[in-house]
Design a protein around this motif. Structure first.
Motif, PDB file in Angstrom:
ATOM      1  N   ASP A 111     -12.525  57.255 -26.220  1.00  0.00           N
ATOM      2  CA  ASP A 111     -12.694  57.354 -27.671  1.00  0.00           C
ATOM      3  C   ASP A 111     -14.146  57.572 -28.081  1.00  0.00           C
ATOM      4  OD1 ASP A 111     -10.070  57.113 -28.352  1.00  0.00           O
ATOM      5  OD2 ASP A 111     -10.097  54.929 -28.480  1.00  0.00           O
TER       6      ASP A 111
ATOM      7  N   ALA B 172     -18.514  60.876 -27.648  1.00  0.00           N
ATOM      8  CA  ALA B 172     -19.586  61.488 -28.441  1.00  0.00           C
ATOM      9  C   ALA B 172     -20.741  60.516 -28.636  1.00  0.00           C
ATOM     10  CB  ALA B 172     -19.045  61.942 -29.791  1.00  0.00           C
TER      11      ALA B 172
ATOM     12  N   SER C 202      -2.216  46.737 -41.990  1.00  0.00           N
ATOM     13  CA  SER C 202      -2.115  47.747 -40.954  1.00  0.00           C
ATOM     14  C   SER C 202      -3.516  48.184 -40.596  1.00  0.00           C
ATOM     15  CB  SER C 202      -1.316  48.947 -41.453  1.00  0.00           C
ATOM     16  OG  SER C 202      -1.483  50.030 -40.560  1.00  0.00           O
TER      17      SER C 202
ATOM     18  N   ASP D 253      -3.988  51.152 -39.061  1.00  0.00           N
ATOM     19  CA  ASP D 253      -3.938  52.608 -38.940  1.00  0.00           C
ATOM     20  C   ASP D 253      -4.710  53.226 -40.114  1.00  0.00           C
ATOM     21  OD1 ASP D 253      -3.353  55.262 -38.982  1.00  0.00           O
ATOM     22  OD2 ASP D 253      -1.224  55.022 -38.523  1.00  0.00           O
TER      23      ASP D 253
ATOM     24  N   ARG E  31      -8.816  59.108 -32.867  1.00  0.00           N
ATOM     25  CA  ARG E  31      -7.467  58.603 -33.099  1.00  0.00           C
ATOM     26  C   ARG E  31      -7.454  57.499 -34.140  1.00  0.00           C
ATOM     27  NH1 ARG E  31      -5.669  55.314 -27.689  1.00  0.00           N
ATOM     28  NH2 ARG E  31      -7.703  54.375 -27.573  1.00  0.00           N
ATOM     29  N   ASP E  32      -8.602  56.939 -34.448  1.00  0.00           N
ATOM     30  CA  ASP E  32      -8.690  55.996 -35.572  1.00  0.00           C
ATOM     31  C   ASP E  32     -10.166  55.853 -35.924  1.00  0.00           C
ATOM     32  OD1 ASP E  32      -8.244  53.959 -37.481  1.00  0.00           O
ATOM     33  OD2 ASP E  32      -6.491  53.280 -36.383  1.00  0.00           O
TER      34      ASP E  32
ATOM     35  N   ALA F 186     -13.752  53.619 -35.990  1.00  0.00           N
ATOM     36  CA  ALA F 186     -14.394  52.887 -34.901  1.00  0.00           C
ATOM     37  C   ALA F 186     -14.010  51.409 -34.913  1.00  0.00           C
ATOM     38  CB  ALA F 186     -15.910  53.043 -34.986  1.00  0.00           C
ATOM     39  N   PHE F 187     -13.857  50.826 -36.107  1.00  0.00           N
ATOM     40  CA  PHE F 187     -13.525  49.405 -36.217  1.00  0.00           C
ATOM     41  C   PHE F 187     -12.275  49.257 -37.079  1.00  0.00           C
ATOM     42  CE2 PHE F 187     -18.247  49.761 -36.200  1.00  0.00           C
ATOM     43  CZ  PHE F 187     -18.468  49.283 -34.917  1.00  0.00           C
TER      44      PHE F 187
ATOM     45  N   MET G 289     -17.360  59.120 -32.378  1.00  0.00           N
ATOM     46  CA  MET G 289     -15.978  59.432 -32.024  1.00  0.00           C
ATOM     47  C   MET G 289     -15.603  60.904 -32.179  1.00  0.00           C
ATOM     48  SD  MET G 289     -14.066  56.034 -33.459  1.00  0.00           S
ATOM     49  CE  MET G 289     -12.592  56.186 -32.476  1.00  0.00           C
ATOM     50  N   ARG G 290     -16.573  61.777 -32.349  1.00  0.00           N
ATOM     51  CA  ARG G 290     -16.248  63.192 -32.502  1.00  0.00           C
ATOM     52  C   ARG G 290     -15.627  63.749 -31.218  1.00  0.00           C
ATOM     53  NH1 ARG G 290     -20.961  65.117 -32.444  1.00  0.00           N
ATOM     54  NH2 ARG G 290     -21.937  63.051 -32.387  1.00  0.00           N
ATOM     55  N   ALA G 291     -14.684  64.665 -31.407  1.00  0.00           N
ATOM     56  CA  ALA G 291     -14.005  65.254 -30.251  1.00  0.00           C
ATOM     57  C   ALA G 291     -14.977  66.108 -29.449  1.00  0.00           C
ATOM     58  CB  ALA G 291     -12.841  66.110 -30.724  1.00  0.00           C
TER      59      ALA G 291
ATOM     60  N   VAL H 169       1.179  58.711 -35.294  1.00  0.00           N
ATOM     61  CA  VAL H 169       0.364  57.504 -35.403  1.00  0.00           C
ATOM     62  C   VAL H 169      -0.952  57.655 -34.652  1.00  0.00           C
ATOM     63  CG1 VAL H 169       0.254  55.057 -34.840  1.00  0.00           C
ATOM     64  CG2 VAL H 169       2.358  56.035 -35.715  1.00  0.00           C
ATOM     65  N   HIS H 170      -0.882  58.317 -33.492  1.00  0.00           N
ATOM     66  CA  HIS H 170      -2.094  58.428 -32.677  1.00  0.00           C
ATOM     67  C   HIS H 170      -2.892  59.688 -32.999  1.00  0.00           C
ATOM     68  CE1 HIS H 170       1.546  59.931 -30.746  1.00  0.00           C
ATOM     69  NE2 HIS H 170       0.794  60.954 -30.438  1.00  0.00           N
TER      70      HIS H 170
ATOM     71  N   PHE I  82      -3.480  62.727 -32.505  1.00  0.00           N
ATOM     72  CA  PHE I  82      -3.452  63.932 -31.666  1.00  0.00           C
ATOM     73  C   PHE I  82      -2.713  63.616 -30.377  1.00  0.00           C
ATOM     74  CE2 PHE I  82      -7.164  64.238 -34.340  1.00  0.00           C
ATOM     75  CZ  PHE I  82      -7.045  65.511 -34.860  1.00  0.00           C
ATOM     76  N   ASP I  83      -1.838  64.528 -29.965  1.00  0.00           N
ATOM     77  CA  ASP I  83      -1.093  64.290 -28.739  1.00  0.00           C
ATOM     78  C   ASP I  83      -2.018  64.321 -27.536  1.00  0.00           C
ATOM     79  OD1 ASP I  83       1.233  64.024 -30.128  1.00  0.00           O
ATOM     80  OD2 ASP I  83       1.692  66.158 -30.071  1.00  0.00           O
ATOM     81  N   GLN I  84      -3.020  65.158 -27.596  1.00  0.00           N
ATOM     82  CA  GLN I  84      -4.030  65.210 -26.543  1.00  0.00           C
ATOM     83  C   GLN I  84      -5.388  65.211 -27.229  1.00  0.00           C
ATOM     84  OE1 GLN I  84      -3.689  65.226 -23.296  1.00  0.00           O
ATOM     85  NE2 GLN I  84      -1.453  65.260 -23.292  1.00  0.00           N
ATOM     86  N   PRO I  85      -6.406  64.637 -26.615  1.00  0.00           N
ATOM     87  CA  PRO I  85      -7.731  64.720 -27.228  1.00  0.00           C
ATOM     88  C   PRO I  85      -8.092  66.189 -27.447  1.00  0.00           C
ATOM     89  CG  PRO I  85      -7.756  63.330 -25.266  1.00  0.00           C
ATOM     90  CD  PRO I  85      -6.419  63.961 -25.320  1.00  0.00           C
TER      91      PRO I  85
END
Lengths: 197, 98, 537
Positions: free
Chosen positions: A11, A14, C17, C19, C97-98, C100-101, C174-176, C504-505, C507-510
């Motif tokens: 996660d 980056a 929640s 999420d 996917r979410d 950071a905290f 958390m950037r892809a 919920v998550h 992306f299925d893949q990063p």
């Protein structure tokens, strides 16, 4: 809830590319906001120090508070020595140093309570004058931060005793350390503008 | 944390921390001595500010590891510090205005 | 991205929640409730002002209404609705996917609820009546509700700071893969700039409010004039936050419409980097201008001109944005769907608000129109014509993302028309009234302002009615609207590349990002490809 069923490989990739740990970054951002919070209170204190006569300032016991400052600086040393210990995998060292940190923090608070009581004996209270209000508010909010820090030190100590931290994984100790040193830095500044100048 | 071999690193880091602590304690002692001999108020103010700035810098750089950590942390901490200095100065200026 | 999403119970929106998508919707719905409450207060104010000597509400009730109208709209509607958009969108836009905290994120939403109720509950003990600015000594002597008001705003500020810590950390860490800062979508850029501003400005207000609360609760003397307390000090603490607050409230809206223009003009964004950097510039400059609110309160005369100049300089990065948007749509294949209409409405009305802000920054003009309806008109063009239009545009644009449904385009256009006409009808006459000398925050007024006030009230009522098609559309379309498909606007930013609504998550893949987000009209342009790990699927 079955959230996050498909684990992402990583996660915080980056962040690591920038040499950032998300927990430390969050802590620094929080501390940045704390700088501004204390900035507002310090600005208030200085504003009134410059505009109003403050005969009560002569009652302040600089030597006692200087010793208290010394106590807080020593506690900061304990925290870094504790961090150093766990970085070398010495859990016992971490526990000892965290205990000393909490103890020194408690001594600082005791000194502050003693100072408050003796000042109140001279008639300086929250309601006695603008100086009283701003003095107790500023030092009181700092004392509150020390109190939270003492509790946090004890919580970290208990986690250390349970074996939460290792030589590789000790971000919790680092986050606590950042907070504690920050509270120390605030006191260094407050000591100067309240007691020395 | 780092990949430096443990053996060469072991005692050195702790010794560094103690040195910083001694410097902090020394500056605090100097400050206390200066208050007791009663320096001229105008000179003392600036001197005390410089001394405390030095102490704060030591703690932030060595105990909070800004010296070796990412510069991004440093920037995050410095922005509000600069703002607070500016804010306090302007507050004092406006106090002088009326 | 056709993985079947497990059916999610709508009940998850009603409890704790972590999420970010659920929290985002919780923010949006809660803030909309408070928008209706603040709107009802505005309705009472405008009804009272239909006649110059109306006695519908007492002077005291009027002050309470106007104080809480402002506070509710700013702290409980605009700030949280934009926080809600940020919550929903930032992780999706950066491929995380979410947040950071996640638990901190949930906590910042759940602080909003009691804080909002606290503010409304203050009406039972005598609501705050010192204006949303809470100037001392009025705010020290007012009824008990003033204390609740201060505590409520402290809580709301804390909530907003916690959210900002989350946004900055999320965007930094958390950037892809491949999503560099220069590929960051402009809305996420704006949330970054906003969060920096929240973290630096809000704590100063918190400190000030703590002083007010202590003066009221434990008898400290910070703002007691007989003891030497200084009312100007409060104004400094207050405006140090509350001027930047305007940028906090408009930057995310600007970010949202920066996303909309390229999609509905089918063109790459003009000046992507300039738009991104101008957000940061507005943040930093915005911290240096606060005392322009105090030209008439008595300040060091040497400081006046610097404050005037720094305020006017903010028009430069703002102008950079406006010209970049215009250049983006210039010569494009423009589709006038509802989000685009609101985005265009944003430009035209925010421009009026922004330009009059430059007028107000000029010291002589400010001395003349300070505390008149000119200021009221200015701030409503910025915050209603600007921020709220931007929030509407964003709501329509991302509605298919959030719900997976299409809204009724015709009702959307009706809403836009009513909102656009209503806004201008309500606030343009206020400029005139202000220039002619009508003071703000008055329960009765000179009869020569009657027609202007009646026009303004008419506009306000139209605005009230305009919410109906919006509400109907949002609720009915969520239940009955046609399926929207994953990417109905054919947008290229990352949040539109997965299924709508997202799993919920997320992306299925990063995801792995290979290009910038706004390369519209270029053959074979793709903003994302599956990660190498997924290639075998």
């Amino acid at each position: 809830m079955t959230s996050h069923t498909i684990p992402h490989a990583d996660d915080f990739r980056a962040g690591r590319e920038l040499s950032l740990d998300h927990r430390k970054l969050g802590m620094w951002l929080f501390l940045a906001s704390e700088v501004m919070f204390f900035g507002g209170l310090v600005g208030t204190f200085l504003h009134y120090k410059a505009t109003l006569p403050t005969p009560e300032a002569a009652l302040l016991d600089t030597v006692l508070v200087g010793l208290n400052t010394f106590v807080l600086i020593t506690s900061s040393l304990m925290v870094v020595l504790g961090l150093d210990a766990i970085q070398r995998g010495r859990r016992r060292g971490l526990i000892t140093f965290l205990g000393l940190t909490a103890l020194l923090g408690a001594i600082f608070l005791g000194g502050q309570v003693f100072e408050f009581i003796s000042l109140a004996g001279h008639g300086v209270t929250l309601q006695s004058s603008v100086f009283g209000s701003s003095f107790y508010t500023l030092t009181g909010f700092h004392g509150l931060h020390v109190l939270i820090g003492v509790i946090w030190a004890l919580v970290t100590l208990m986690k250390a005793a349970r074996g939460t931290y290792t030589a590789q994984e000790h971000a919790g100790v680092e986050a606590f350390g950042l907070y504690w040193h920050f509270v120390d830095v605030v006191w260094i500044v407050l000591f100067t503008i309240i007691y020395l100048i | 944390m780092t990949d430096i071999p443990r053996t060469t690193h072991d005692g050195r880091r702790a010794r560094g921390y103690v040195m910083v602590f001694l410097a902090l304690a020394a500056i605090t002692a100097i400050e206390l001595v200066l208050t007791q001999i009663g320096l001229a108020a105008s000179a003392a103010g600036a001197l005390f500010l410089i001394l405390s700035l030095g102490k704060a810098t030591l703690v932030v750089m060595f105990f909070m590891h800004l010296r070796q950590d990412s510069r991004i942390y440093t920037a995050i901490f410095l922005l509000p510090v600069i703002l607070v200095l500016a804010f306090s100065t302007l507050m004092l200026m406006s106090a002088g205005g009326h | 991205m056709t993985t079947a999403t497990p059916a999610l119970s709508p009940r998850r929106y009603f409890g704790w929640s972590t999420d970010h998508k659920v929290i985002g919707v919780q923010y949006l719905v809660t803030s909309f409730f408070f928008f209706l409450v603040g709107g009802a207060m505005a309705g009472m104010i405008r009804t009272q002002l239909l006649a110059p000597d109306s006695t519908l509400v007492s002077a005291e009730a009027f002050n309470r209404l106007s104080t809480n109208h402002g506070s509710v709209m700013l702290f409980l509607w605009i700030l949280p609705v934009l926080a809600g958009l940020g919550n929903y969108l930032v992780p999706l836009q950066i491929g995380a996917r979410d947040m950071a905290f996640p638990r901190l994120n949930a906590l910042s939403f759940w602080l909003l609820v009691p804080a909002g109720l606290l503010m409304l509950a203050s009406f039972f003990v005598g609501a705050a009546e010192a204006g949303w600015t809470a100037y001392v000594p009025l705010s020290i002597s007012g009824p008990d509700g003033q204390t609740l008001w201060a505590l409520s705003v402290i809580l709301l500020g804390t909530s907003s700071m916690m959210g900002s810590i989350n946004f900055v950390t999320t965007i930094f860490t958390m950037r892809a893969e491949g999503l560099t800062f220069w590929r960051l979508p402009l809305f996420s850029w704006s949330m970054l700039a906003t969060s920096i501003l929240v973290l630096t400005a809000t704590p100063v207000l918190t400190a000030g409010l703590a002083l007010i609360a202590m003066d009221r609760l434990v008898g400290t003397l910070f703002f007691s004039v007989p003891a030497g307390g200084d009312p100007i000090l409060w104004q400094n603490l207050f405006w140090f936050y509350s001027h930047p607050a305007v940028y906090i409230m408009v930057l995310p809206a600007m970010g949202a419409i920066s996303e909309i223009f390229p999609v509905f003009a089918r063109k790459p964004v003009f000046g992507y980097r300039m738009i991104a950097v101008s957000s940061l510039a507005i943040s930093l400059l915005g911290l240096t201008v606060w005392a322009h609110h105090m030209f008439t309160s008595g300040m060091d005369p040497r400081l006046r001109v610097p404050y005037m100049i720094s305020t006017m300089i903010i028009a430069v990065p703002t102008g950079v944005k406006i010209f970049s948007w215009l250049a983006t749509i210039w010569g494009g294949k423009i589709r006038l769907d509802t989000p685009m209409l609101f985005a265009l409405g944003f430009i035209s009305m925010f421009l009026i608000g922004g330009i009059t802000g430059v007028f107000l920054a000029a010291i002589p003009v400010d001395l003349h129109v300070h505390d008149t309806y000119f200021v009221v008109a200015h701030l409503h063009f910025v915050l209603f014509g600007g921020s709220v239009s931007g929030a509407y545009a964003a709501l329509y644009y991302w509605y298919p993302k959030i719900t997976g449904r299409r809204f009724d385009e015709r009702l959307g256009k009706v809403h836009f028309a009513a909102n656009f006409i209503g806004t201008n009808l309500a606030y343009l006459p206020m400029f005139l009234a202000g220039l002619l000398g009508m003071p703000r925050r008055v329960v009765n007024y000179d009869p020569r302002f009657t027609e202007l006030n009646q026009l303004a009230s008419l506009g306000a009522f139209l605005l009230a009615v305009s919410v109906l098609p919006l509400l109907y559309n949002m609720i009915v379309s969520w239940v009955n609207g046609p399926k929207a498909g994953d990417n109905p606007w054919r947008a290229r930013t990352l949040e539109w590349q997965g299924s709508s609504p997202p799993p919920v998550h997320n992306f299925d893949q990063p995801p792995v990002v290979t290009e910038g987000p706004y390369d519209y009209g270029e053959a074979e342009a793709r903003s994302m490809m599956p990660s190498p790990a997924a290639a075998g699927d």
